[in-house]
Design a protein around this motif. Structure first.
Motif, short mmCIF file in Angstrom:
data_model
loop_
_atom_site.label_atom_id
_atom_site.label_comp_id
_atom_site.label_asym_id
_atom_site.label_seq_id
_atom_site.Cartn_x
_atom_site.Cartn_y
_atom_site.Cartn_z
N THR A 1 0.85 -1.18 0.00
CA THR A 1 0.00 0.00 0.00
C THR A 1 0.89 1.23 0.00
OG1 THR A 1 -1.70 -1.17 1.23
CG2 THR A 1 -1.84 1.22 1.21
N GLY A 2 0.59 2.14 -0.90
CA GLY A 2 1.31 3.39 -0.96
C GLY A 2 0.36 4.55 -0.73
N LEU A 3 0.93 5.71 -0.51
CA LEU A 3 0.14 6.92 -0.36
C LEU A 3 0.52 7.90 -1.45
CD1 LEU A 3 0.21 7.59 3.49
CD2 LEU A 3 -1.72 6.84 2.12
N LEU A 4 -0.51 8.45 -2.08
CA LEU A 4 -0.31 9.49 -3.09
C LEU A 4 -0.45 10.84 -2.40
CD1 LEU A 4 -2.49 7.91 -5.90
CD2 LEU A 4 0.00 8.05 -5.85
N LEU A 5 0.63 11.62 -2.43
CA LEU A 5 0.65 12.93 -1.81
C LEU A 5 0.58 13.98 -2.91
CD1 LEU A 5 3.55 12.46 0.77
CD2 LEU A 5 1.12 12.11 1.13
N SER A 6 -0.48 14.75 -2.92
CA SER A 6 -0.65 15.81 -3.93
C SER A 6 0.15 17.04 -3.53
CB SER A 6 -2.12 16.18 -4.09
OG SER A 6 -2.84 15.08 -4.59
N LEU A 7 0.95 17.52 -4.46
CA LEU A 7 1.68 18.77 -4.28
C LEU A 7 1.09 19.79 -5.24
CD1 LEU A 7 5.31 17.33 -4.11
CD2 LEU A 7 3.66 17.59 -2.26
N LEU B 1 4.48 9.39 -4.70
CA LEU B 1 4.07 8.08 -4.20
C LEU B 1 5.09 7.64 -3.16
CD1 LEU B 1 2.48 5.41 -4.21
CD2 LEU B 1 3.88 4.70 -6.17
N LEU B 2 4.61 7.42 -1.95
CA LEU B 2 5.47 6.94 -0.86
C LEU B 2 4.88 5.67 -0.29
CD1 LEU B 2 6.04 10.14 -0.84
CD2 LEU B 2 6.71 9.74 1.49
N PRO B 3 5.73 4.79 0.25
CA PRO B 3 5.17 3.64 0.96
C PRO B 3 4.35 4.13 2.14
CG PRO B 3 7.56 3.44 0.70
CD PRO B 3 7.18 4.81 0.24
N ASN B 4 3.30 3.44 2.44
CA ASN B 4 2.42 3.80 3.54
C ASN B 4 3.21 4.02 4.84
OD1 ASN B 4 -0.19 4.32 4.35
ND2 ASN B 4 -0.61 2.21 4.90
N VAL B 5 4.20 3.18 5.09
CA VAL B 5 4.95 3.25 6.34
C VAL B 5 5.92 4.43 6.38
CG1 VAL B 5 4.76 0.78 6.80
CG2 VAL B 5 6.72 1.65 5.51
N ALA B 6 6.14 5.11 5.26
CA ALA B 6 7.04 6.27 5.26
C ALA B 6 6.39 7.49 5.90
CB ALA B 6 7.48 6.61 3.83
N PRO C 1 -3.86 12.72 1.57
CA PRO C 1 -3.29 11.66 0.73
C PRO C 1 -4.33 10.60 0.38
CG PRO C 1 -1.82 12.17 2.54
CD PRO C 1 -3.12 12.90 2.81
N ARG C 2 -4.12 10.00 -0.78
CA ARG C 2 -4.98 8.89 -1.23
C ARG C 2 -4.18 7.60 -1.17
NH1 ARG C 2 -5.42 10.35 -6.94
NH2 ARG C 2 -3.68 11.71 -6.49
N SER C 3 -4.87 6.53 -0.85
CA SER C 3 -4.24 5.22 -0.80
C SER C 3 -4.15 4.61 -2.20
CB SER C 3 -5.07 4.31 0.11
OG SER C 3 -4.47 3.06 0.24
N MET C 4 -3.11 3.82 -2.43
CA MET C 4 -2.92 3.19 -3.74
C MET C 4 -2.27 1.82 -3.53
SD MET C 4 -0.39 4.52 -6.71
CE MET C 4 0.35 3.33 -7.81
N ARG C 5 -2.77 0.83 -4.23
CA ARG C 5 -2.14 -0.50 -4.21
C ARG C 5 -0.98 -0.48 -5.19
NH1 ARG C 5 -3.00 -3.01 0.10
NH2 ARG C 5 -2.54 -5.00 -0.83
N VAL C 6 0.20 -0.84 -4.71
CA VAL C 6 1.40 -0.90 -5.55
C VAL C 6 1.63 -2.38 -5.86
CG1 VAL C 6 3.86 -0.38 -5.69
CG2 VAL C 6 2.32 1.15 -4.43
N THR C 7 1.47 -2.72 -7.12
CA THR C 7 1.58 -4.11 -7.55
C THR C 7 2.75 -4.26 -8.52
OG1 THR C 7 0.06 -3.74 -9.38
CG2 THR C 7 -0.91 -4.45 -7.28
N PRO C 8 3.22 -5.48 -8.73
CA PRO C 8 4.34 -5.70 -9.65
C PRO C 8 4.07 -5.25 -11.09
CG PRO C 8 3.97 -7.65 -8.32
CD PRO C 8 2.83 -6.71 -8.05
N ASP C 9 2.80 -5.16 -11.47
CA ASP C 9 2.49 -4.78 -12.85
C ASP C 9 2.35 -3.26 -13.03
OD1 ASP C 9 0.16 -4.65 -11.38
OD2 ASP C 9 -1.12 -5.40 -12.99
#
Length: 159
Positions: free
Chosen positions: A15-21, A27-32, A110-118
């Protein structure tokens, strides 16, 4: 005797977070991201570049607040009366014992985003504080170099 398969800790997606500037999305890892707080007045620091907005109070700490866009070379576009401005408290990664957090000015929640291998990489120019760019739906999002950002703060003596 049955064999237990080797355990792998590589998740199929994160899970990543999208931070709008003001001019891009990170895009940062959720844990960051340690916490998101409302923008609050900052204590100005003498003789600092425009991208270092000052120090913001958070949990008995004074953290350097910065504009990622301006630190990357874009013009500073910050309206102190903007009610959608927030501060993302970022976990420091540079290994400095006395630096645990940084603060980055963001626009909105921030919005949540699934970060997948594809996830498809995007071939776009990268700024000095960006590691990569990826496509998410119809948007290009940038992956920041948080260690380089911390180094930039160390160079001006605020951490």
């Amino acid at each position: 005797m049955s064999q237990t398969p080797a355990l792998t800790s590589t998740p199929e997606n994160l899970t990543g977070l999208l931070l709008s500037l003001t001019d891009r999305t990170l895009l940062l890892p959720n844990v960051a991201v340690a916490e998101l707080i409302p923008y609050r007045p900052v204590a100005k620091l003498a003789n600092q570049p425009d991208w270092c907005l000052g120090q913001v109070a958070w949990r008995d700490l004074r953290l350097p607040l910065l504009s990622f866009e301006a630190a990357s070379g874009a013009p500073l576009q910050f309206d102190r009366n903007n009610t959608s401005a927030r501060v993302a408290i970022i976990n420091a990664l540079g290994g400095r014992a006395h630096v645990r957090f940084l603060a980055v000015l963001v626009q909105g929640i921030p919005r949540s985003m699934r970060v997948t291998p594809d996830l498809e990489s995007a071939e776009v120019p990268l700024g000095p504080l960006e590691l990569a760019a990826v496509k998410h739906q119809s948007e290009i999002v940038k992956i920041p170099d948080l260690i380089a950002l911390e180094e930039k703060l160390a160079e001006i003596g605020v951490i």
